[in-house]
Design a protein around this motif. Sequence first.
Motif, short mmCIF file in Angstrom:
data_model
loop_
_atom_site.label_atom_id
_atom_site.label_comp_id
_atom_site.label_asym_id
_atom_site.label_seq_id
_atom_site.Cartn_x
_atom_site.Cartn_y
_atom_site.Cartn_z
N THR A 13 0.29 -1.36 0.07
CA THR A 13 0.22 -0.08 -0.17
C THR A 13 0.54 1.29 -0.14
O THR A 13 0.55 2.61 -0.10
N ASP A 14 2.33 0.79 0.05
CA ASP A 14 2.76 2.19 0.09
C ASP A 14 3.84 2.51 -0.25
O ASP A 14 4.89 3.29 -0.68
N GLN A 15 3.29 1.55 -1.84
CA GLN A 15 4.32 1.59 -3.26
C GLN A 15 3.29 1.65 -4.27
O GLN A 15 3.08 0.86 -4.55
N PRO A 16 4.27 1.54 -5.78
CA PRO A 16 3.15 1.39 -6.34
C PRO A 16 3.53 -0.35 -7.26
O PRO A 16 4.33 -0.75 -6.22
N SER A 17 2.45 -0.53 -7.66
CA SER A 17 2.51 -2.26 -8.17
C SER A 17 1.44 -2.45 -9.85
O SER A 17 0.46 -0.91 -9.83
N LEU A 18 1.20 -3.25 -10.06
CA LEU A 18 1.19 -3.23 -11.18
C LEU A 18 -0.25 -4.33 -11.02
O LEU A 18 0.14 -5.47 -10.49
N VAL A 19 -1.30 -3.86 -11.82
CA VAL A 19 -2.49 -4.92 -11.81
C VAL A 19 -2.68 -4.86 -13.61
O VAL A 19 -3.12 -3.94 -13.89
N VAL A 20 -2.61 -6.31 -13.59
CA VAL A 20 -2.50 -6.48 -15.37
C VAL A 20 -4.11 -7.45 -15.60
O VAL A 20 -3.94 -8.44 -15.39
N SER A 21 -5.22 -6.13 -16.31
CA SER A 21 -6.76 -7.41 -16.55
C SER A 21 -6.10 -8.07 -18.10
O SER A 21 -6.44 -7.01 -18.65
N VAL A 22 -6.41 -9.86 -17.48
CA VAL A 22 -5.91 -10.40 -19.22
C VAL A 22 -8.01 -10.79 -19.08
O VAL A 22 -7.62 -11.69 -19.93
N VAL A 23 -8.67 -10.85 -18.68
CA VAL A 23 -9.64 -11.86 -19.14
C VAL A 23 -10.45 -11.04 -20.30
O VAL A 23 -10.55 -10.34 -20.69
N PRO A 24 -11.10 -12.05 -21.18
CA PRO A 24 -12.31 -12.01 -21.64
C PRO A 24 -12.50 -10.48 -21.60
O PRO A 24 -13.45 -10.18 -20.63
N SER A 25 -12.91 -9.53 -22.33
CA SER A 25 -13.31 -8.49 -22.41
C SER A 25 -14.90 -8.04 -21.93
O SER A 25 -15.28 -7.67 -21.49
N HIS A 26 -15.55 -8.98 -22.26
CA HIS A 26 -16.99 -9.16 -21.97
C HIS A 26 -17.55 -10.27 -20.02
O HIS A 26 -18.44 -9.39 -19.54
N THR A 27 -15.97 -9.90 -19.60
CA THR A 27 -15.75 -10.63 -18.54
C THR A 27 -15.08 -8.90 -17.35
O THR A 27 -15.07 -9.27 -16.18
N THR A 28 -14.68 -8.24 -18.11
CA THR A 28 -14.21 -7.15 -17.99
C THR A 28 -14.47 -6.69 -16.54
O THR A 28 -14.22 -6.09 -15.06
N ARG A 29 -16.00 -6.35 -16.82
CA ARG A 29 -16.69 -5.29 -15.77
C ARG A 29 -16.82 -6.19 -14.73
O ARG A 29 -16.62 -5.73 -13.32
N GLU A 30 -17.29 -7.26 -14.85
CA GLU A 30 -16.99 -8.26 -13.59
C GLU A 30 -15.97 -8.34 -12.29
O GLU A 30 -16.81 -8.06 -11.12
#
Length: 342
Positions: A77-94
Amino acid sequence: MGQSMDAIVIGAGSWGTALACVLRQGGHRVTLWGRDSAQLADIEGRQENSRYLPGLKLPAGLRVQADLNTAIAELPTDQPSLVVSVVPSHTTREVLRGIADRLPSQALVVTASKGIENESLSPMIEVMKQTLPAALHSRLAVLSGPSFARETAEGQPTAVVSAAEVRATAEAVQAAFQNGAFRVYTSDDVIGVEIGGAVKNVIALSCGMAEGLGFGHNTRAALITRGLAEISRLAVRLGGNPLTLAGLAGMGDLVLTCNGPQSRNRTCGLLLGQGKTLAQALAEMRQVAEGVKTTRSVHDLSARVGVEMPISQAIYRVLYEDRPVRQIMSDLLGRPPRAELG
């Protein structure tokens, strides 16, 4: 190469696994999450994604985690991290909705999914904005470009684009992913990069269909070139830069996806051109062909903003109106003549 950081790759398909490899090869602490806990256990035991990248050994130290909330909780929580979303586009919102209130404020959130949501007609960056806290909006980015998963994971030379509305965010993502074989350029044209990455899958379906019908290189070249023209029209109407579509996320990705035998969308189109129904074609494929759902989005979006996209509209009629593939190709050729740049 940027400073080492903690990274989570959400989606254990071929492309998610490949990007996890890139990040791990760059010295980051990487956790790969997927929906199928049995698959993750197999990845961990074999050090190989035998379902999607069989025979390819994954880098040492790549972790897997079946509980996404646990993976998110382990981010600093005190330094940058990376979150990469590679799920199919139709499931991204969920998927993003489920972790929105748990993401650290210093996380960089990257979408590497290529598509346009059916219901909202939103590209992935807009889905992220609609789903994630406003404090993270300046830290959102898109990663796109011509990149087959296996070749990327093998460390073959690959070039992609990091696009973000905030330059520092695009550059931070660039630094995180850049390594000796994976070259990352930056862009501030998020919409151009997203439209190029999404709609090229629709054009790849048309190239596969043409090949399935027995047509050759002349036909494919025509579809690629005129496909690029309609992709550019849509991107520009939505505020994109036409030069973006001449670059990696436009022409580069389009050429790769329309020609490469590893292309899921080209393969799907090929099966349709050979006479398979859509259900039969999808059943034969082990991975998602994003262009199938994106075709509906492009049809609706182009109608809403008033952009002519004859190839995309023809693919829509095949997929969603059960029109014969051969008849659609004839209809395209029978359109009234016009100036190329008109």
